[in-house]
Design a protein around this motif. Structure first.
Motif, PDB file in Angstrom:
ATOM      1  N   LEU A 205      21.256   2.063  -3.696  1.00  0.00           N
ATOM      2  CA  LEU A 205      19.968   1.486  -4.082  1.00  0.00           C
ATOM      3  C   LEU A 205      19.371   0.609  -2.977  1.00  0.00           C
ATOM      4  O   LEU A 205      18.275   0.886  -2.489  1.00  0.00           O
ATOM      5  N   ALA A 206      20.080  -0.437  -2.574  1.00  0.00           N
ATOM      6  CA  ALA A 206      19.514  -1.374  -1.595  1.00  0.00           C
ATOM      7  C   ALA A 206      19.146  -0.681  -0.287  1.00  0.00           C
ATOM      8  O   ALA A 206      18.056  -0.884   0.261  1.00  0.00           O
ATOM      9  N   ASN A 207      20.046   0.146   0.234  1.00  0.00           N
ATOM     10  CA  ASN A 207      19.791   0.775   1.529  1.00  0.00           C
ATOM     11  C   ASN A 207      18.612   1.736   1.496  1.00  0.00           C
ATOM     12  O   ASN A 207      17.840   1.822   2.451  1.00  0.00           O
ATOM     13  N   ASN A 208      18.467   2.484   0.407  1.00  0.00           N
ATOM     14  CA  ASN A 208      17.356   3.432   0.321  1.00  0.00           C
ATOM     15  C   ASN A 208      16.027   2.735   0.052  1.00  0.00           C
ATOM     16  O   ASN A 208      14.997   3.099   0.621  1.00  0.00           O
ATOM     17  N   LEU A 209      16.035   1.722  -0.806  1.00  0.00           N
ATOM     18  CA  LEU A 209      14.811   0.971  -1.061  1.00  0.00           C
ATOM     19  C   LEU A 209      14.366   0.216   0.185  1.00  0.00           C
ATOM     20  O   LEU A 209      13.168   0.002   0.403  1.00  0.00           O
ATOM     21  N   ALA A 210      15.327  -0.151   1.030  1.00  0.00           N
ATOM     22  CA  ALA A 210      15.007  -0.862   2.268  1.00  0.00           C
ATOM     23  C   ALA A 210      14.155  -0.016   3.204  1.00  0.00           C
ATOM     24  O   ALA A 210      13.326  -0.551   3.952  1.00  0.00           O
ATOM     25  N   LEU A 211      14.346   1.294   3.172  1.00  0.00           N
ATOM     26  CA  LEU A 211      13.583   2.174   4.058  1.00  0.00           C
ATOM     27  C   LEU A 211      12.089   2.093   3.751  1.00  0.00           C
ATOM     28  O   LEU A 211      11.252   2.088   4.662  1.00  0.00           O
ATOM     29  N   VAL A 212      11.751   2.011   2.471  1.00  0.00           N
ATOM     30  CA  VAL A 212      10.337   1.907   2.082  1.00  0.00           C
ATOM     31  C   VAL A 212       9.802   0.512   2.406  1.00  0.00           C
ATOM     32  O   VAL A 212       8.701   0.364   2.937  1.00  0.00           O
ATOM     33  N   ALA A 213      10.584  -0.522   2.088  1.00  0.00           N
ATOM     34  CA  ALA A 213      10.146  -1.887   2.365  1.00  0.00           C
ATOM     35  C   ALA A 213       9.918  -2.099   3.856  1.00  0.00           C
ATOM     36  O   ALA A 213       8.900  -2.677   4.265  1.00  0.00           O
ATOM     37  N   ASP A 214      10.845  -1.633   4.674  1.00  0.00           N
ATOM     38  CA  ASP A 214      10.699  -1.788   6.126  1.00  0.00           C
ATOM     39  C   ASP A 214       9.463  -1.066   6.641  1.00  0.00           C
ATOM     40  O   ASP A 214       8.744  -1.572   7.507  1.00  0.00           O
ATOM     41  N   LYS A 215       9.215   0.110   6.095  1.00  0.00           N
ATOM     42  CA  LYS A 215       8.050   0.883   6.532  1.00  0.00           C
ATOM     43  C   LYS A 215       6.760   0.141   6.194  1.00  0.00           C
ATOM     44  O   LYS A 215       5.840   0.060   7.018  1.00  0.00           O
ATOM     45  N   ALA A 216       6.687  -0.440   5.003  1.00  0.00           N
ATOM     46  CA  ALA A 216       5.477  -1.162   4.589  1.00  0.00           C
ATOM     47  C   ALA A 216       5.249  -2.388   5.459  1.00  0.00           C
ATOM     48  O   ALA A 216       4.128  -2.635   5.916  1.00  0.00           O
ATOM     49  N   ASP A 223      -4.076  -0.466  10.673  1.00  0.00           N
ATOM     50  CA  ASP A 223      -5.052   0.070   9.724  1.00  0.00           C
ATOM     51  C   ASP A 223      -4.423   1.052   8.747  1.00  0.00           C
ATOM     52  O   ASP A 223      -5.130   1.730   8.008  1.00  0.00           O
ATOM     53  N   ASP A 224      -3.095   1.127   8.759  1.00  0.00           N
ATOM     54  CA  ASP A 224      -2.408   2.151   7.970  1.00  0.00           C
ATOM     55  C   ASP A 224      -1.728   1.606   6.718  1.00  0.00           C
ATOM     56  O   ASP A 224      -1.020   2.342   6.042  1.00  0.00           O
ATOM     57  N   LEU A 225      -1.918   0.316   6.424  1.00  0.00           N
ATOM     58  CA  LEU A 225      -1.303  -0.260   5.229  1.00  0.00           C
ATOM     59  C   LEU A 225      -2.320  -0.320   4.102  1.00  0.00           C
ATOM     60  O   LEU A 225      -3.230  -1.152   4.105  1.00  0.00           O
ATOM     61  N   MET A 229       0.462   0.899  -0.831  1.00  0.00           N
ATOM     62  CA  MET A 229       1.663   0.830  -0.011  1.00  0.00           C
ATOM     63  C   MET A 229       2.173  -0.611   0.098  1.00  0.00           C
ATOM     64  O   MET A 229       3.386  -0.850   0.137  1.00  0.00           O
ATOM     65  N   ALA A 230       1.243  -1.561   0.128  1.00  0.00           N
ATOM     66  CA  ALA A 230       1.633  -2.969   0.179  1.00  0.00           C
ATOM     67  C   ALA A 230       2.374  -3.366  -1.094  1.00  0.00           C
ATOM     68  O   ALA A 230       3.414  -4.038  -1.040  1.00  0.00           O
ATOM     69  N   TRP A 231       1.858  -2.956  -2.237  1.00  0.00           N
ATOM     70  CA  TRP A 231       2.538  -3.256  -3.502  1.00  0.00           C
ATOM     71  C   TRP A 231       3.883  -2.530  -3.589  1.00  0.00           C
ATOM     72  O   TRP A 231       4.881  -3.099  -4.056  1.00  0.00           O
ATOM     73  N   LEU A 232       3.903  -1.273  -3.135  1.00  0.00           N
ATOM     74  CA  LEU A 232       5.150  -0.511  -3.168  1.00  0.00           C
ATOM     75  C   LEU A 232       6.201  -1.161  -2.270  1.00  0.00           C
ATOM     76  O   LEU A 232       7.374  -1.272  -2.650  1.00  0.00           O
ATOM     77  N   GLY A 397      -7.760   1.765   2.358  1.00  0.00           N
ATOM     78  CA  GLY A 397      -8.201   1.861   0.974  1.00  0.00           C
ATOM     79  C   GLY A 397      -7.148   1.490  -0.042  1.00  0.00           C
ATOM     80  O   GLY A 397      -6.151   0.843   0.256  1.00  0.00           O
ATOM     81  N   LEU A 398      -7.382   1.938  -1.272  1.00  0.00           N
ATOM     82  CA  LEU A 398      -6.490   1.596  -2.370  1.00  0.00           C
ATOM     83  C   LEU A 398      -5.150   2.316  -2.276  1.00  0.00           C
ATOM     84  O   LEU A 398      -4.109   1.754  -2.567  1.00  0.00           O
ATOM     85  N   ILE A 399      -5.196   3.581  -1.891  1.00  0.00           N
ATOM     86  CA  ILE A 399      -3.977   4.387  -1.841  1.00  0.00           C
ATOM     87  C   ILE A 399      -4.115   5.407  -0.718  1.00  0.00           C
ATOM     88  O   ILE A 399      -5.226   5.886  -0.436  1.00  0.00           O
ATOM     89  N   ASP A 400      -3.008   5.716  -0.072  1.00  0.00           N
ATOM     90  CA  ASP A 400      -3.045   6.694   1.017  1.00  0.00           C
ATOM     91  C   ASP A 400      -1.866   7.644   0.897  1.00  0.00           C
ATOM     92  O   ASP A 400      -1.025   7.524  -0.002  1.00  0.00           O
ATOM     93  N   ALA A 401      -1.798   8.597   1.820  1.00  0.00           N
ATOM     94  CA  ALA A 401      -0.747   9.614   1.778  1.00  0.00           C
ATOM     95  C   ALA A 401       0.636   8.995   1.927  1.00  0.00           C
ATOM     96  O   ALA A 401       1.612   9.461   1.320  1.00  0.00           O
TER      97      ALA A 401
END
Length: 471
Positions: A205-216, A223-225, A229-232, A397-401
């Motif tokens: 859990l922690a290691n996989n969720l970290a990949l998304v958090a680090d990316k955000a 201009d890509d956030l 994605m910020a909330w995620l 915007g609100l949501i992106d790819a």
């Protein structure tokens, strides 16, 4: 060395357990010496030179313990001894953890130019120093006998399960266990299961969720956030830090049980809280109780004559709590955020309120999530920018790819993260069905499957550092 590493799982732990229960099983003294030696080796695995700081801390605080046990009835002498002990221990933390930060701020404020030394932070210095302080103060308070043998003090401070990332074990909790613990099959079995649960929480859990958090957080300032994605990213970091730290605590508690030690719980489902006050009764319990018993209560706690003094006591505790986590203004602001929240809650009686449970839970989780954004950010300006992006969308915007792809790829981890942050499994374990033979067999099968899945992630060389190793 990490608990969640192949070298620890396949070599270190099996060899230590084998020798502890075979070669050294007939002598408690030899078992304690053996555990101390392997603990020092465990600590020296990454940075051997720092083990001498740990040994120095053990020896000096052993001497303080002997002194305070003899002069505790003499108020002036005991006060002076405690003061010198605190100066010594706090100086160790200050030099390695806060000296660079202090010098940088002096330089920025005064405009003076001078060389700032590059000081490497020893792993777990805040944890083992707080335990050393606990030893001397608990001896002074007669909540444990002073150890005449320095090796026993060394085992208490340096025992490898809780050495580098807690939980902070107070001396009164384990004083008797150093010599009189009783190992048994039930504890060993329970310890192994608890270790595997923590191991799975960390790796899966922690290691996989970290990949998304680090990316955000890496997208911050670009201009890509997007807002989504910020909330995620904030949600994933909120779950990551919980499973990272509670997973480590589970492993530490499990390892302790394997050797006959019983540590207090460090987490109690903090994300079901309905106030910041309740959150801190459930999150990092060992740190909260340490500050309560050794800082807040000695200052007067809530038994003071005025609200000003009460708020001052809270301010000191939460400023220190923030600073304990690191030499950065973000940590201090994070601590002060809780000072403000807890002060308001005490003023309005929110923690005692029985109605509007859902609204209080929503408020608490938003506060916690915003707090983790501040905690995770490199600077205060980064934290404010990230929080702004969570409410005011930028060019993405609100949501992106990116947000859609991350949600799709990690939806299983997100779902499990949210589900098991609640006492779902705990309630299930108390049912009659869970006590049946079939359920117990299924439990072993599930744990084995989680263990094998976790090992496969480690073999692939997935992301694996512990967040709290930095503190």
């Amino acid at each position: 060395m990490l608990f969640s590493s192949l070298i620890f799982i396949s070599c270190f732990l099996p060899i230590v357990l084998l020798l502890y229960y075979t070669v050294f099983r007939f002598s408690r003294k030899l078992q304690n010496i053996f555990l101390l030696v392997v603990s020092l080796g465990f600590y020296a695995w990454g940075e051997p030179k720092f083990v001498f700081i740990l040994i120095t801390s053990v020896l000096v605080n052993w001497i303080f313990g002997l002194i305070i046990s003899k002069v505790r009835e003499d108020k002036p002498k005991s006060t002076i001894t405690i003061a010198i002990m605190l100066i010594f221990n706090i100086s160790i933390i200050f030099v390695f953890k806060y000296l660079m930060f202090t010098m940088e701020n002096i330089q920025n404020i005064t405009g003076l130019k001078f060389n700032i030394p590059e000081i490497i932070l020893p792993i777990g210095i805040s944890f083992f120093t707080f335990q050393a302080i606990s030893y001397v103060i608990d001896v002074y308070r007669e909540r444990g006998q002073a150890q005449k043998n320095p090796l026993n003090v060394g085992l208490y401070i340096a025992f490898f399960p809780q050495l580098v990332a807690g939980p902070i074990v107070r001396y009164e909790t384990v004083a008797d266990q150093i010599q009189n613990r009783k190992e048994n099959f039930d504890d060993i079995s329970a310890g192994i299961c608890r270790f595997l649960i923590g191991f799975s929480k960390k790796v899966l859990l922690a290691n996989n969720l970290a990949l998304v958090a680090d990316k955000a957080f890496k997208l911050l300032g670009t201009d890509d956030l997007s807002l989504a994605m910020a909330w995620l990213g904030a949600l994933c970091y909120t779950l990551q830090i919980y499973y990272d730290f509670s997973g480590y605590s589970d492993m530490a508690i499990g390892l302790g049980k394997m050797f006959g030690f019983h540590f207090d719980e460090n987490f109690n489902y903090p994300y079901i809280s309905k106030s910041a006050t309740e959150f801190w009764r459930r999150w990092h319990i060992s740190l909260g109780t340490w500050f309560r018993d050794y800082v807040y209560i000695p200052l007067g706690g809530n038994r003071v004559n005025s609200n000003k003094r009460l708020f001052f006591n809270l301010f000191v505790v939460w400023a220190l709590t923030g600073l304990w986590h690191g030499a950065n203004w973000t940590f201090i602001c994070w601590g002060l955020l809780y000072f403000v929240a807890l002060s308001i809650e005490k003023a309005v009686g929110l923690d005692k309120m029985q109605s509007h449970a859902m609204l209080r839970h929503l408020y608490t989780m938003l506060l916690v999530m915003f707090g983790w954004v501040i905690f995770r950010a490199e600077t205060i300006s980064d934290a404010l920018l990230y929080l702004k992006t969570m409410f005011i969308p930028g060019s993405s915007g609100l949501i992106d790819a990116e947000a859609l792809v991350c949600t799709k790829e990690y939806i299983v981890f997100l779902f499990c993260g949210v589900l098991f942050a609640r006492p779902f499994a705990k309630k299930l374990a108390k049912t009659k069905l869970a006590k049946t033979r079939m359920a117990q067999i299924l439990y072993v099968i599930v744990l084995t499957g989680l263990f094998l899945a976790s090992i496969s992630y480690l073999v692939k060389g997935a992301y694996n550092p512990f967040i709290y190793f930095n503190f």
